[in-house]
Design an enzyme around this catalytic site. Structure first.
Site, PDB file in Angstrom:
ATOM      1  N   GLN A 101      11.310  43.876  23.382  1.00  0.00           N
ATOM      2  CA  GLN A 101      11.258  44.987  22.439  1.00  0.00           C
ATOM      3  C   GLN A 101      10.354  44.609  21.268  1.00  0.00           C
ATOM      4  O   GLN A 101      10.416  43.485  20.770  1.00  0.00           O
ATOM      5  CB  GLN A 101      12.672  45.294  21.940  1.00  0.00           C
ATOM      6  CG  GLN A 101      12.836  46.631  21.278  1.00  0.00           C
ATOM      7  CD  GLN A 101      14.281  46.888  20.881  1.00  0.00           C
ATOM      8  OE1 GLN A 101      14.843  46.175  20.069  1.00  0.00           O
ATOM      9  NE2 GLN A 101      14.879  47.912  21.455  1.00  0.00           N
ATOM     10  N   TYR A 174      14.055  52.324  12.195  1.00  0.00           N
ATOM     11  CA  TYR A 174      12.859  51.499  11.954  1.00  0.00           C
ATOM     12  C   TYR A 174      11.608  52.386  11.841  1.00  0.00           C
ATOM     13  O   TYR A 174      11.694  53.610  11.886  1.00  0.00           O
ATOM     14  CB  TYR A 174      12.732  50.443  13.036  1.00  0.00           C
ATOM     15  CG  TYR A 174      13.838  49.408  12.994  1.00  0.00           C
ATOM     16  CD1 TYR A 174      14.097  48.695  11.820  1.00  0.00           C
ATOM     17  CD2 TYR A 174      14.630  49.147  14.111  1.00  0.00           C
ATOM     18  CE1 TYR A 174      15.110  47.747  11.764  1.00  0.00           C
ATOM     19  CE2 TYR A 174      15.650  48.187  14.059  1.00  0.00           C
ATOM     20  CZ  TYR A 174      15.882  47.501  12.887  1.00  0.00           C
ATOM     21  OH  TYR A 174      16.894  46.565  12.826  1.00  0.00           O
ATOM     22  N   ARG A 319      27.043  44.545  23.886  1.00  0.00           N
ATOM     23  CA  ARG A 319      28.180  43.740  23.433  1.00  0.00           C
ATOM     24  C   ARG A 319      28.919  43.070  24.592  1.00  0.00           C
ATOM     25  O   ARG A 319      29.345  41.921  24.490  1.00  0.00           O
ATOM     26  CB  ARG A 319      29.144  44.618  22.625  1.00  0.00           C
ATOM     27  CG  ARG A 319      28.614  45.001  21.251  1.00  0.00           C
ATOM     28  CD  ARG A 319      29.399  46.147  20.648  1.00  0.00           C
ATOM     29  NE  ARG A 319      28.957  47.434  21.166  1.00  0.00           N
ATOM     30  CZ  ARG A 319      29.626  48.574  21.007  1.00  0.00           C
ATOM     31  NH1 ARG A 319      30.782  48.573  20.367  1.00  0.00           N
ATOM     32  NH2 ARG A 319      29.165  49.703  21.489  1.00  0.00           N
TER      33      ARG A 319
END
Length: 395
Positions: A101, A174, A319
């Site tokens: 990424q 972002y 997670r």
């Protein structure tokens, strides 16, 4: 039992995943001060490679002004390639595909992280979240062109390092999202204006990365895009805006779309009368033009099947992959009874979780990690934003 998520998947450009499970980007905050790869990061991803079809590695900044937090990966210099090559090799164990990424943090940074420099964004508008955000400086037209070119240069480096693709991080507030948002983009030049005009920066970044792929890739190489479907600020991105953005992505060169949400079954945060899952609405708008990755609170095999049932093509876990590096392997071995759905603080070293990441998980992410020592019920993000989405106060 046979699961649909264990079936292979082939992108239109020929990249084939051995199964439909993806490890979502999980920030370790463990790079060196200058963004170089550490052995801790290599060990973390190496422990989680080999089972999932694809790993999307944590975000790397494409230019110095794009750094968003300490311990962040850099892909801003050719000097970064050697370390990133070791990281890509670790991710690609046993046929797992490795995607990196890439991003620019924009106003989601501060002058401490940027070593005295003021954060930059589309406009000089301070973020609402976190509360201690600093007012950014509006980028000049020349600086915007420089950042667009930097995304292309970063893509060239990712190809040289051996990755199988890059994912543009247009989510979690972002810079790519900041240019699309009416909250953070008040520009009056060609980079601002109405909704279609505010898509211009993302279009230019996509074109820059695709041009680098066309020029430098000697193998099929993926270009993904991650987005957050809504903002809770006013003004801000609403679901209808994101569906229009999805239409644009559907006609763009990207190979897949990845949605960032705390729950894969979330409905609209802003329109409580809309009860259709956001992922289903995005899938309907894509109309088969691009593969869709669903993510958010996927823990059990049935959870993964349920996300595919919403119409997604691939399922990402973040997670749960932190808690259970061998999730896919255990499911394949019919050993689901041993899957970790909780995380013991005493086992984090054994799970190759870097120390900086451990502190972060025990801090800002404590409520969502299912710690064995946590007496409270884990937070439910079906109808709320999660910490990783940029709406809650940082540590």
């Amino acid at each position: 039992m046979s699961y649909q998520f264990m079936e292979p998947f082939t992108f239109k450009n020929g990249v084939t995943l051995k199964n439909r499970m993806v490890m979502a980007p999980t920030t370790t905050m463990s790079s060196f001060y200058d963004g170089q790869v550490t052995n801790d990061e290599i060990a973390f991803y190496g422990a989680r490679a080999g089972g999932v079809g694809m790993i999307v590695g944590e975000v790397a900044n494409v230019i110095a002004s794009g750094k968003g937090f300490e311990g962040e990966l850099s892909i801003a210099s050719d000097d970064d390639i050697a370390g990133l090559s070791r990281l890509a090799s670790a991710m690609k164990a046993n046929g797992t595909k490795a995607v990196l990424q890439i991003f620019h943090a924009g106003r989601k940074s501060n002058d401490r992280i940027l070593r005295g420099q003021q954060p930059v964004s589309a406009s000089a508008v301070k973020a609402v979240f976190p509360e201690d955000s600093q007012e950014p400086r509006a980028l000049t037209a020349a600086e915007i062109d420089e950042i667009i070119a930097a995304f292309g240069d970063a893509t060239r480096r990712a190809i040289a390092a051996g990755f199988d693709g890059v994912e543009l991080h247009g989510a979690n507030t972002y810079l790519l999202q900041q240019f699309f948002s009416p909250n953070s983009n008040r520009r009056t030049d060609k980079w601002g204006g109405d909704r279609d005009a505010r898509m211009g920066f993302a279009k230019a970044v996509i074109a820059s990365t695709q041009a680098a792929i066309d020029q430098f890739a000697d193998r099929p190489f993926l270009l993904g895009y991650r987005l957050s479907p809504e903002e809770i600020e006013t003004p801000g991105i609403r679901l209808d805006d994101s569906l229009a953005f999805v239409d644009m992505l559907g006609e763009s060169p990207v190979d897949y779309l990845h949605v960032s949400m705390g729950s894969a079954h979330r409905t609209s945060l802003n329109d409580k009368s809309d009860h259709m899952p956001i992922l289903t609405q995005i899938k309907d708008r894509l109309a088969g033009r691009k593969p869709l990755i669903g993510v958010g609170s996927v823990e059990t095999p049935q959870d993964a099947e349920d996300v595919l049932a919403l119409g997604t093509d691939l399922v990402a876990m973040g997670r749960e992959m932190i808690r259970e590096p061998q999730w896919v392997e255990k499911v394949l071995d019919h050993d689901e009874a041993s899957l970790r759905y909780q995380l013991s603080p005493s086992e984090m070293d054994e799970l190759r979780i870097p120390r900086a990441m451990q502190a972060y998980l025990k801090g800002a992410f404590y409520s969502v990690m299912h710690f064995t020592t946590d007496p409270n019920t884990a937070a439910d993000y079906q109808n709320a934003a999660a910490p990783m989405e940029g709406f809650e106060k940082k540590m």
